[in-house]
Motif scaffolding. Structure first.
Motif, PDB file in Angstrom:
ATOM      1  N   MET A   1      -9.685 -18.615 -19.347  1.00  0.00           N
ATOM      2  CA  MET A   1      -9.719 -17.691 -20.475  1.00  0.00           C
ATOM      3  C   MET A   1     -10.196 -16.314 -20.007  1.00  0.00           C
ATOM      4  O   MET A   1     -11.193 -16.201 -19.295  1.00  0.00           O
ATOM      5  CB  MET A   1     -10.669 -18.228 -21.562  1.00  0.00           C
ATOM      6  N   ALA A   2      -9.489 -15.262 -20.409  1.00  0.00           N
ATOM      7  CA  ALA A   2      -9.874 -13.903 -20.043  1.00  0.00           C
ATOM      8  C   ALA A   2     -11.207 -13.552 -20.705  1.00  0.00           C
ATOM      9  O   ALA A   2     -11.527 -14.037 -21.796  1.00  0.00           O
ATOM     10  CB  ALA A   2      -8.797 -12.920 -20.485  1.00  0.00           C
ATOM     11  N   LYS A   3     -11.996 -12.686 -20.047  1.00  0.00           N
ATOM     12  CA  LYS A   3     -13.324 -12.350 -20.536  1.00  0.00           C
ATOM     13  C   LYS A   3     -13.359 -10.944 -21.125  1.00  0.00           C
ATOM     14  O   LYS A   3     -12.704 -10.030 -20.614  1.00  0.00           O
ATOM     15  CB  LYS A   3     -14.345 -12.471 -19.408  1.00  0.00           C
ATOM     16  N   LEU A   4     -14.175 -10.798 -22.185  1.00  0.00           N
ATOM     17  CA  LEU A   4     -14.290  -9.528 -22.903  1.00  0.00           C
ATOM     18  C   LEU A   4     -15.737  -9.066 -22.931  1.00  0.00           C
ATOM     19  O   LEU A   4     -16.643  -9.832 -23.243  1.00  0.00           O
ATOM     20  CB  LEU A   4     -13.784  -9.700 -24.348  1.00  0.00           C
ATOM     21  N   TYR A   5     -15.944  -7.793 -22.613  1.00  0.00           N
ATOM     22  CA  TYR A   5     -17.262  -7.153 -22.732  1.00  0.00           C
ATOM     23  C   TYR A   5     -17.118  -6.034 -23.752  1.00  0.00           C
ATOM     24  O   TYR A   5     -16.247  -5.171 -23.626  1.00  0.00           O
ATOM     25  CB  TYR A   5     -17.711  -6.597 -21.387  1.00  0.00           C
ATOM     26  N   LEU A   6     -17.962  -6.042 -24.785  1.00  0.00           N
ATOM     27  CA  LEU A   6     -17.897  -5.008 -25.819  1.00  0.00           C
ATOM     28  C   LEU A   6     -19.280  -4.420 -26.053  1.00  0.00           C
ATOM     29  O   LEU A   6     -20.258  -5.155 -26.215  1.00  0.00           O
ATOM     30  CB  LEU A   6     -17.340  -5.579 -27.130  1.00  0.00           C
ATOM     31  N   ILE A   7     -19.357  -3.100 -26.082  1.00  0.00           N
ATOM     32  CA  ILE A   7     -20.600  -2.419 -26.427  1.00  0.00           C
ATOM     33  C   ILE A   7     -20.361  -1.568 -27.665  1.00  0.00           C
ATOM     34  O   ILE A   7     -19.405  -0.791 -27.720  1.00  0.00           O
ATOM     35  CB  ILE A   7     -21.130  -1.566 -25.246  1.00  0.00           C
ATOM     36  N   SER A   8     -21.208  -1.769 -28.677  1.00  0.00           N
ATOM     37  CA  SER A   8     -21.087  -1.053 -29.942  1.00  0.00           C
ATOM     38  C   SER A   8     -22.242  -0.074 -30.058  1.00  0.00           C
ATOM     39  O   SER A   8     -23.407  -0.474 -30.113  1.00  0.00           O
ATOM     40  CB  SER A   8     -21.105  -2.042 -31.112  1.00  0.00           C
ATOM     41  N   LEU A   9     -21.946   1.208 -30.103  1.00  0.00           N
ATOM     42  CA  LEU A   9     -22.964   2.244 -30.150  1.00  0.00           C
ATOM     43  C   LEU A   9     -23.070   2.835 -31.553  1.00  0.00           C
ATOM     44  O   LEU A   9     -22.141   2.759 -32.345  1.00  0.00           O
ATOM     45  CB  LEU A   9     -22.634   3.348 -29.138  1.00  0.00           C
ATOM     46  N   GLY A  10     -24.239   3.435 -31.834  1.00  0.00           N
ATOM     47  CA  GLY A  10     -24.396   4.100 -33.121  1.00  0.00           C
ATOM     48  C   GLY A  10     -24.855   3.159 -34.216  1.00  0.00           C
ATOM     49  O   GLY A  10     -25.609   2.210 -33.988  1.00  0.00           O
ATOM     50  N   CYS A  11     -24.360   3.398 -35.426  1.00  0.00           N
ATOM     51  CA  CYS A  11     -24.874   2.745 -36.633  1.00  0.00           C
ATOM     52  C   CYS A  11     -24.281   1.355 -36.844  1.00  0.00           C
ATOM     53  O   CYS A  11     -23.375   0.917 -36.129  1.00  0.00           O
ATOM     54  CB  CYS A  11     -24.590   3.621 -37.845  1.00  0.00           C
TER      55      CYS A  11
ATOM     56  N   SER B   1     -17.631  -9.119 -14.524  1.00  0.00           N
ATOM     57  CA  SER B   1     -16.715 -10.258 -14.658  1.00  0.00           C
ATOM     58  C   SER B   1     -15.681 -10.063 -15.768  1.00  0.00           C
ATOM     59  O   SER B   1     -14.767 -10.864 -15.917  1.00  0.00           O
ATOM     60  CB  SER B   1     -17.498 -11.545 -14.933  1.00  0.00           C
ATOM     61  N   ALA B   2     -15.806  -8.997 -16.542  1.00  0.00           N
ATOM     62  CA  ALA B   2     -14.948  -8.797 -17.710  1.00  0.00           C
ATOM     63  C   ALA B   2     -13.549  -8.337 -17.319  1.00  0.00           C
ATOM     64  O   ALA B   2     -13.381  -7.488 -16.440  1.00  0.00           O
ATOM     65  CB  ALA B   2     -15.579  -7.777 -18.645  1.00  0.00           C
ATOM     66  N   ASP B   3     -12.563  -8.907 -17.999  1.00  0.00           N
ATOM     67  CA  ASP B   3     -11.170  -8.479 -17.809  1.00  0.00           C
ATOM     68  C   ASP B   3     -10.834  -7.302 -18.719  1.00  0.00           C
ATOM     69  O   ASP B   3     -10.010  -6.460 -18.375  1.00  0.00           O
ATOM     70  CB  ASP B   3     -10.226  -9.655 -18.102  1.00  0.00           C
ATOM     71  N   VAL B   4     -11.457  -7.288 -19.896  1.00  0.00           N
ATOM     72  CA  VAL B   4     -11.295  -6.180 -20.847  1.00  0.00           C
ATOM     73  C   VAL B   4     -12.680  -5.704 -21.260  1.00  0.00           C
ATOM     74  O   VAL B   4     -13.552  -6.510 -21.575  1.00  0.00           O
ATOM     75  CB  VAL B   4     -10.495  -6.607 -22.097  1.00  0.00           C
TER      76      VAL B   4
END
Length: 437
Positions: A1-11, A36-39
């Motif tokens: 399974m492809a890996k996802l890294y997400l960072i949410s900034l602000g409010c 290690s993230a693909d996206v």
């Protein structure tokens, strides 16, 4: 399974958008390991200068740390506000650019590796299922996008556009779906929550929202964030006080209290109205009051600033957020005569002492009280403590209560308990759980 890294900034409004994207990308495995993230997705904030700097820094850091062949996606408010500039300046670091109207099709853009067209600056959630992060009992509910206010310091309407409210049916459907997944505590958010449905010709849409939420089985508690003084009525305050579901939580950024500064800021309501609202809120049983102010706005004299300080010292707010004025392009205040940074910093230091004192006073007043709390799990402060959120507080911005003892042997995360506040250690309230609520 492809890996996802997400960072949410602000409010937390951005957080909701990030959760929508996570819902569209359920076929990815979420990872905290950048390498290690693909996206990788950065949901940016573009509100004030410091937030813009944080967003750019995050983009460049991820670009340098990611693995070869991965896809770096940048979206959010900063991207929408400065699309042309960022696509030109970051084309070597970023693979895909998306705007505020593209959260529900982020999976399609990634699959096609195709930039958005940035034509739609607003995304109004309908039937999209979100992946709620950080809690198994609480969720934020966004009720509108954009803003019709004309504050002199704020650029949000220039890139988010006019007020557009979600339908009451869409909001109700989302809450029912979340209740079915075990969520029972909700915070309603928007740029200007108290203007909800004014774009549809409704006089006070929050009154209808409260009625609708009270009619949904399984909702245990709720609160409304980001009330705007000119669009908040005494009728709304009384409605919240009378509600069996909405707690007496009042979050209303006043920005200033000087009549001349309120006019300069184009806040649209006189000091007298603000005071009437605040007094009605404070008089409510077990009420919790949060506000925000701006220090150093163009035109703020020493007299104006002293009036603000005196008011904040005399009125018993539970939380006060103080921000240094940020000069933003495409705002009325941008071309006004600016207050020097030296003066702003000096004033901010003075007002921060007032905000700290207000926080201490509010926390100290809770010692000895028995309150309802949701259990969050182990605290980041120490493994010796559990973290709990008082029913009357918002999830992220108001802090936590540390549980060091319990009269119940087995505790469950997300469950509601009665807890007695026993002491204040620094800025940490310590409590004992006494029984199930």
């Amino acid at each position: 399974m492809a890996k996802l890294y997400l960072i949410s900034l602000g409010c937390n409004k951005n957080l909701v958008d990030s959760e929508v994207m996570l819902g569209r990308l359920k076929n990815y495995e979420i990872t905290d390991d950048v390498s290690s993230a693909d996206v990788l997705i950065v949901n940016t904030c573009g509100f004030i200068e410091s937030a813009k700097e944080e967003s750019i820094r995050a983009i460049l850091e991820l670009s340098s740390e990611r693995k070869k062949g991965s896809l770096l996606v940048v979206t959010g408010c900063l991207m929408q506000r400065y699309a042309d500039e960022l696509m030109r300046e970051l084309k070597g670091e970023v693979d895909l650019f998306a705007g505020l109207g593209d959260f529900a099709k982020i999976d399609e853009l990634i699959a096609k590796r195709e930039n958005a067209d940035f034509k739609n600056a607003v995304f109004l959630q309908e039937q999209e299922s979100r992946v709620i992060t950080g809690s198994n009992y609480h969720a934020y509910i966004k009720i509108s996008e954009g803003c019709n206010q004309k504050c002199a310091f704020c650029a949000i309407p220039t890139f988010k556009g006019k007020l557009q409210s979600r339908s009451l049916s869409a909001i109700s459907a989302e809450i029912k779906e979340l209740v079915g997944r075990g969520y029972k505590d909700f915070s309603f958010i928007a740029q200007d929550s108290s203007s909800y449905m004014k774009d549809g010709g409704w006089r006070d849409g929050l009154l209808s929202l409260i009625d609708a939420v009270e009619g949904i089985a399984g909702v245990r508690s709720a609160r409304i964030l980001y009330l705007y003084p000119s669009s908040t009525s005494l009728e709304l305050v009384r409605k919240i006080i009378a509600s069996s579901v909405f707690v007496n939580y009042f979050d209303m950024p006043i920005q200033h209290i000087s009549e001349s500064l309120l006019n300069t800021m184009r806040r649209g309501t006189p000091k007298e109205h603000i005071l009437k609202l605040l007094e009605a809120m404070r008089a409510a049983p077990n009420s919790f009051l949060r506000t925000g102010v701006i220090v150093g706005h163009p035109g703020e004299s020493e007299t104006d600033f002293n009036e603000l300080c005196e008011f904040l010292e005399s009125f018993s707010f539970d939380r006060i957020s103080a921000f240094a004025y940020s000069r933003e392009e495409n705002t009325l205040a941008y071309d006004m005569e600016q207050v020097s940074k030296k003066i702003i910093n000096s004033r901010l230091k003075k007002i921060e002492k007032i905000t700290t004192k207000a926080l201490n006073t509010s926390l100290a007043a809770m010692i000895g009280k028995e309150i309802l709390v949701y259990l969050n799990g182990k605290s980041d402060e120490s493994e010796l403590f559990y973290s709990a959120k008082p029913l009357a507080w918002d999830r992220d911005i108001d802090g936590e209560v540390l549980i060091n003892e319990s009269e119940i042997e087995k505790l469950e995360n997300g469950k509601l308990y009665c807890a007695k506040i026993t002491e204040l250690a620094g800025l940490n309230l310590i409590a004992t759980i006494t029984k199930e609520a």
